[in-house]
Each structure stands twice: as C-alpha cells, then as structure tokens.
Scaffold this motif. Structure first.
Motif, short mmCIF file in Angstrom:
data_model
loop_
_atom_site.label_atom_id
_atom_site.label_comp_id
_atom_site.label_asym_id
_atom_site.label_seq_id
_atom_site.Cartn_x
_atom_site.Cartn_y
_atom_site.Cartn_z
N PRO A 18 0.30 -1.62 -0.12
CA PRO A 18 0.02 -0.64 -0.08
C PRO A 18 0.89 1.61 0.27
CG PRO A 18 -0.67 -1.73 1.07
CD PRO A 18 0.48 -2.23 0.77
N ARG A 19 1.93 1.39 0.90
CA ARG A 19 2.88 1.90 0.74
C ARG A 19 3.40 2.65 -0.66
NH1 ARG A 19 8.84 3.11 4.23
NH2 ARG A 19 8.79 4.29 3.50
N VAL A 20 3.92 2.09 -1.05
CA VAL A 20 4.76 1.75 -2.45
C VAL A 20 3.06 2.16 -3.76
CG1 VAL A 20 5.18 0.19 -4.56
CG2 VAL A 20 6.23 -0.45 -2.76
N GLU A 21 2.51 2.41 -3.76
CA GLU A 21 1.02 2.26 -4.41
C GLU A 21 0.82 3.76 -4.24
OE1 GLU A 21 -3.58 1.27 -5.28
OE2 GLU A 21 -2.06 -0.29 -5.56
N LYS A 22 0.81 4.38 -3.46
CA LYS A 22 0.89 5.93 -2.53
C LYS A 22 2.34 6.74 -3.07
CE LYS A 22 -2.22 5.44 1.58
NZ LYS A 22 -1.95 4.91 3.14
N VAL A 23 3.23 6.47 -3.41
CA VAL A 23 5.03 6.82 -3.45
C VAL A 23 4.62 6.82 -4.61
CG1 VAL A 23 7.21 6.21 -3.92
CG2 VAL A 23 5.91 6.31 -1.56
N LEU A 24 3.76 5.75 -5.51
CA LEU A 24 4.34 5.54 -7.42
C LEU A 24 2.97 6.43 -7.90
CD1 LEU A 24 5.54 2.48 -7.63
CD2 LEU A 24 6.48 4.10 -8.33
N GLU A 25 1.71 6.50 -6.89
CA GLU A 25 0.26 7.45 -7.76
C GLU A 25 -0.30 7.89 -6.56
OE1 GLU A 25 -2.02 3.99 -8.07
OE2 GLU A 25 -0.51 2.70 -9.23
N PRO A 26 -0.31 9.45 -7.29
CA PRO A 26 -0.79 9.93 -8.64
C PRO A 26 1.16 10.38 -9.06
CG PRO A 26 -0.69 11.64 -7.45
CD PRO A 26 -1.31 10.73 -6.43
N PHE A 27 1.91 10.24 -8.49
CA PHE A 27 3.15 10.78 -9.50
C PHE A 27 3.45 10.47 -10.82
CE2 PHE A 27 7.92 9.48 -10.09
CZ PHE A 27 8.00 11.15 -10.48
N VAL A 28 3.35 9.19 -11.02
CA VAL A 28 3.67 8.75 -12.50
C VAL A 28 2.19 9.21 -13.20
CG1 VAL A 28 3.61 6.83 -14.10
CG2 VAL A 28 4.57 6.34 -12.24
N TYR A 29 1.73 8.93 -13.08
CA TYR A 29 0.09 10.19 -13.92
C TYR A 29 0.74 11.52 -14.18
CZ TYR A 29 -1.46 5.03 -13.02
OH TYR A 29 -1.72 4.03 -12.83
N GLU A 30 0.84 12.05 -13.27
CA GLU A 30 1.52 13.80 -12.78
C GLU A 30 2.03 14.16 -13.75
OE1 GLU A 30 2.48 14.56 -8.64
OE2 GLU A 30 -0.32 14.44 -8.03
N TRP A 31 3.56 13.08 -13.71
CA TRP A 31 4.76 12.97 -14.50
C TRP A 31 4.03 13.16 -16.07
CZ3 TRP A 31 7.10 10.56 -18.40
CH2 TRP A 31 9.31 11.56 -18.37
N ILE A 32 3.91 12.21 -16.57
CA ILE A 32 3.12 11.99 -17.34
C ILE A 32 2.35 12.56 -18.00
CG2 ILE A 32 1.69 10.51 -19.06
CD1 ILE A 32 2.73 7.58 -17.45
N SER A 33 1.11 13.20 -17.45
CA SER A 33 0.19 14.91 -17.60
C SER A 33 1.17 15.66 -18.81
CB SER A 33 0.17 15.43 -16.62
OG SER A 33 -1.64 16.07 -16.93
N LYS A 34 2.71 15.96 -18.10
CA LYS A 34 3.20 17.22 -17.75
C LYS A 34 4.06 16.97 -19.03
CE LYS A 34 3.97 18.46 -13.11
NZ LYS A 34 5.43 18.54 -11.84
N ARG A 35 3.78 16.24 -19.50
CA ARG A 35 4.74 15.78 -20.85
C ARG A 35 3.58 15.85 -22.11
NH1 ARG A 35 6.68 15.12 -16.52
NH2 ARG A 35 9.92 15.33 -16.45
N GLN A 36 2.38 15.63 -21.70
CA GLN A 36 1.16 15.14 -22.78
C GLN A 36 1.63 14.08 -22.74
OE1 GLN A 36 1.91 18.71 -25.28
NE2 GLN A 36 -0.13 19.52 -25.04
N GLY A 37 1.47 12.67 -22.70
CA GLY A 37 2.41 11.77 -22.73
C GLY A 37 0.74 10.53 -22.52
N SER A 38 0.49 10.02 -22.68
CA SER A 38 -1.11 8.42 -21.82
C SER A 38 -1.05 8.34 -20.58
CB SER A 38 -1.54 8.51 -23.49
OG SER A 38 -2.81 7.16 -22.83
N ILE A 39 -1.49 7.97 -20.24
CA ILE A 39 -1.53 7.04 -19.29
C ILE A 39 -2.12 5.77 -19.34
CG2 ILE A 39 -2.24 9.45 -16.79
CD1 ILE A 39 -4.90 7.37 -16.75
N SER A 40 -2.83 5.44 -20.68
CA SER A 40 -2.74 3.92 -21.01
C SER A 40 -2.19 4.08 -22.22
CB SER A 40 -4.27 3.68 -20.49
OG SER A 40 -4.84 2.51 -21.28
N ALA A 41 -0.99 3.53 -22.90
CA ALA A 41 -0.84 3.14 -24.00
C ALA A 41 -2.26 1.99 -24.64
CB ALA A 41 0.51 2.92 -23.94
N GLU A 42 -2.15 0.66 -23.91
CA GLU A 42 -2.60 -0.49 -24.34
C GLU A 42 -3.39 -1.01 -23.95
OE1 GLU A 42 -0.33 -3.57 -26.02
OE2 GLU A 42 1.26 -1.79 -25.94
N HIS A 43 -3.48 -0.91 -22.25
CA HIS A 43 -4.12 -2.39 -21.58
C HIS A 43 -5.45 -1.81 -20.85
CE1 HIS A 43 -1.61 -5.64 -21.19
NE2 HIS A 43 -0.49 -4.20 -21.57
#
Length: 525
Positions: free
Chosen positions: A459-484
C-alpha cells in the motif's frame, strides 16, 4: 519504442565491436536457445531490490480499495437466476455455480483473480456462452434483473479490467473460439471473440498470412480482449493499431440487442463508424462476439538482431538509423534496459547472447520478401551503427531457433517479474525523448521514500508511485494508458490524459448504451 514479429534465417553470428571500420563476424557457441514463455511488457525492474514473496492469492479488491462500495442497484444472484442460466446454456461445463454449490470456490477462483495477484473479486457465478444468441439472452436477462456482468477473455490485462470487484457475474468468452471464415485472396478473417491469438496466428501462417497483432501473452489472450483494450502489441510499428485493421465487429449491447456490423470491405463510409466505439471500450458498452480483421501476408524473409548500447541516447540514435537504413522492412524495434535482462537471466538461468553486460539492449526485426536483400540491408545497418560507436556489441540470428531465443529475452521479462511476487506495471505512452527519464525519476522517488530493499509495504508503494507517475506523464502530454486500458487501476486518473469535456462525452455514451450500468461496473470512467 516497441513492436515486433517473427524472423527466420543457420548458427548464431556475433557482431564484435569493430577495431576500426568493419565489425568481425564470429560464432558464439555458448549461446543457449531456450525459449521462455511470456507475457508482453516493457520493464525496467532490477532483480535484487525487492523481496521475493510467495502469496498464493491476493487480497480482495474490495479490501484494497475500501472506498469502493457495492452499488445497491444491482441484484444478488439467486438459485432462480442460476437455474435460468443452466437451462439456457445446457451443458454443466458452461456454468460454474458457486451460488448453490459451495464446493465450486476453487473452480471459480481463476476467474476472480488477475495474473498479477493484484485484483480479486467475489464472483460466485461464471457463464461460458457458445454463441452470440446465448450472449444476447444472458445480457437481456441480466439487464432485466439488474445483475452486473464482467466480460472476460484471457484475463491477461494489467489494470483489473477483466475481473469482478464484488459479486458480478463473469461472462467468459472462451467457448466462442471459432475461426469462421478466411478469404485467401483478400486476407480478410472473420473470427469469434474467444479465439486465442496464437491459435489464430498459427492458422493464418498455414495460409501464408499473419495476424496484425503479436503479444507475449498470445498463448492465452483472446481476440475479443485484444479488441476491447485496443491492444498495440509487438507488430504495431509495422501494421498499426486494431482501429485500422478491424473492418467489422459484431457486439451485443446490455439489453441483448445484437449489433451486426461484420463488414468485410476496406472502404465503407456509410454513416458513423460505430465499431470504433467498441474497440478500446473494455466491455463497458457492449460485448464483442465476432470480428473481421484485415490480415497482411506473412513475410518470406525475416531477420532478428540483438545489440547492446551504453546509453538511452544511443538507443534513440539507433532507432533513427534503423528507420533510415531499413525503412520499409523494419517490423520491430524493442528497447530493454540492463535490469530487465539481468532479471530474465537470473530466473531462466540462460547464458546471455552477448558477452558483456550493457545498460541498454535493443532488438530489431526486419520482414520482407527477399532474404538476401534484407540481410544485406540489416548487415549494412549494423556495420554503420557500430562504426559510429552507437552500438557496442551485437548478435544476429541465423535460424528460426535462434530467432525465438533472441525474442525470449524480450518476451520473458514479465514472466521473470512474476517470480518476485507482486508487480507494479505502468502501461504508458511517452514522447521518445523523455521515455527513460520516467524510469530514473521513479527510481529516485522510490529511493527517497526508503522503499528500495526488502519491503512488503505494497500500500505504501502504491501511494509513493501514484499519482506521481501520472502527474509526470501529464506534464509531458503523454498517455496514462498505452494499450491495456483504464480498468479499475486508472479510472480515477483519467483526467491526466483526457479533458473534462472528453470524459463527459464518454459518460454520455455509457449512459446511452448501458443505462442500467450492468456492464463492467466500477471501472473505466
């Protein structure tokens, strides 16, 4: 940088680092050509940083996400409901009944859980229809009785989209696995949704054709599941996405209406292209039952090379050079980092195809019609990138066995990760220039949080990673879901990739097609 397919060529040749201009070709007898089975993934995990776990069953999703509550609109499955489905489907094997039979728990468990052991539902009834008519009657009955349903294919996704959250009925498509028709002139295939990708591709190979999608999970994933998530796979570079190769679809709406759009024409501009709504919608507006796919001819000449590089910048240079040198015959370019390859080596006990260890590895595949011509182009490319110092070391497959062996270093990543226990995987799409920076920044964040080393604090791992990963992607105009897709894992993060207006349109479509919200609830939007 991804997408791939197969290759053929008679011993393994190594490309040693050139002393001056031309690389030296030698044999490499230590190379072992075992093929690891796999599930497709791009990974950058290092094998020594997380403690191995041996959990047999994951926690219930309802426990992991305590904020999720069962929607009181949905009815409870009763013996009366079970009797109806048994009467409809006939054979006992088509109904796994945990409602009236407590001994069925073990039989239902595989349908309740995902392969990552991250999501687990409370389903007590699994239905396996064998025809579109049966799917239609099941959904109509469920809609009339407000029974929630989760469509399920091979259950190989990453986001919990194909497993129940609470006690939803699982509608498993495995019995609808027929190849209905194939036109050997046009290459147009009509297939049922439950057909396994690898079986379909093997059938097409016997006809001289190829399915335009390839996944590490091809031995278990279903065509319908591929469509419902718009899977990109390892042939995307060459053949594009399923939005482009799918000519027609048959689907069943939540009220039982059969949408027959099994068009077999490449040109059909008659009204709205409704089939596109079902591709990538994760079974939330209808259940795909059949599809018509445009399949290309299988290339006669295929070659595969694997090489090592010293930096991500060199990998980008190699990709640019590959497109210039190989152009129309380039069918796959896969990037893997040193950590992922060390993990595959650790788990499979195989010898590396290269003598040294490198921070990055790239696998290239070419597919064409002339073996000599393609081989010369690949050889010229490899000599050029080695002369320029872009590539440090490389190896070229000389027969089909070696081709499969080289691909196993790419395909084996996910299976190897599974040996460590729980896995966090982020199926994202990022501009190439910054793609690997996400790995470095995430590693730094995990280290700062003190999570590297032995830890079971998921649970702690997930809190560290999310939403960090999605915020990082959003700043670069990426997509949080490529195909899954979004499933349950990314539902609440959709705003990082889609505007409120777009999300609003999606919700309107959901309300239009599924006003009772019985299909795949608690997910997507």
């Amino acid at each position: 940088m991804a997408c791939r397919h197969r290759s053929s060529t008679t011993t393994l040749a190594r490309l040693a680092k050139p002393a001056r201009l031309t690389p030296r070709l030698t044999t490499q007898p230590h190379f072992q050509s075992q093929v690891a089975s796999a599930v497709r993934c791009f990974s950058s995990s290092r094998p020594s940083q997380l403690k191995e776990t041996r959990c047999q069953q994951g926690k219930f999703t309802s426990e992991t996400y305590p904020e999720l509550k069962r929607d009181p609109r949905y009815g409870q499955v009763t013996k009366e409901h079970v009797d109806f489905f048994k009467g409809l489907l006939g054979t006992e094997s088509a109904v796994i009944d945990g409602v009236t039979n407590e001994n069925a728990t073990d039989d239902i468990e595989p349908f309740n859980s995902d392969w990552m052991r991250k999501y687990r539902g409370h389903c007590r009834l699994v239905l396996k229809p064998s025809s579109t008519e049966e799917v239609s009657k099941i959904l109509k009955y469920c809609n009339d009785n407000k029974l929630a349903v989760v469509p399920q294919g091979g259950n190989t996704g990453l986001v919990g989209g194909s497993v129940p959250v609470f006690d939803e009925i699982v509608l498993n498509m495995a019995r609808m696995n027929n190849i209905i028709e194939f036109d050997e002139v046009s290459g147009i295939l009509t297939v049922e949704a439950g057909a396994i990708l690898e079986v379909v591709d093997q059938f097409l190979a016997s006809k001289g054709y190829i399915f335009p999608l390839d996944l590490g999970a091809k031995g278990s994933c279903h065509i319908g599941g591929n469509l419902s998530t718009n899977a990109g796979g390892l042939r995307l570079l060459r053949y594009g996405s399923l939005h482009g190769t799918t000519l027609g679809i048959e689907a069943v709406l939540p009220d039982g209406t059969v949408v027959d759009d099994l068009c077999k024409l490449r040109k059909n501009n008659t009204g709205y292209d409704i089939k596109q709504l079902f591709i990538g919608s994760e079974g939330t507006i209808g259940v795909i039952t059949k599809a018509v796919i445009q399949c290309p001819q299988r290339s006669k000449a295929q070659n595969v090379a694997l090489f090592g590089l010293e930096s991500y910048e060199a990998a980008q240079q190699a990709f640019r050079e590959a497109k210039g040198h190989l152009s129309e015959i380039l069918s796959a370019f896969e990037l893997m980092d040193g950590g992922s390859q060390a993990l595959v080596r650790q788990v499979t006990k195989k010898n590396s195809p290269l003598e040294g260890e490198y921070p990055f590895y790239c696998l290239i595949e070419t597919s064409g019609s002339n073996s000599d011509h393609d081989g010369e182009k690949l050889q010229t490319f490899l000599e050029d990138v080695m002369e320029k110092g872009i590539v440090v070391d490389g190896t070229l497959a000389q027969d089909e066995t070696q081709v499969k062996a080289l691909w196993s270093w790419r395909e084996g990543i996910t299976e190897a990760l599974g040996h460590l226990g729980g896995v966090y995987k982020y199926d994202v799409s990022i501009p190439l220039a910054e793609m690997y920076q996400l790995v470095e920044d995430t590693k730094a964040r995990v280290e700062e949080a003190g999570l590297l080393g032995d830890t079971d604090e998921h649970p702690r791992v997930e809190k560290v990673l999310e939403p960090f990963v999605y915020e990082w992607i959003s700043k670069r105009q990426g997509s949080i879901s490529a195909e899954h897709g979004l499933g349950l894992a990314k539902k609440k993060y959709i705003g990082y990739s889609r505007t409120p207006a777009m999300v609003g349109l999606m919700k309107q479509l959901k309300d239009l097609y599924d006003p009772n919200a019985i299909l795949n609830p608690y997910k997507y939007i």
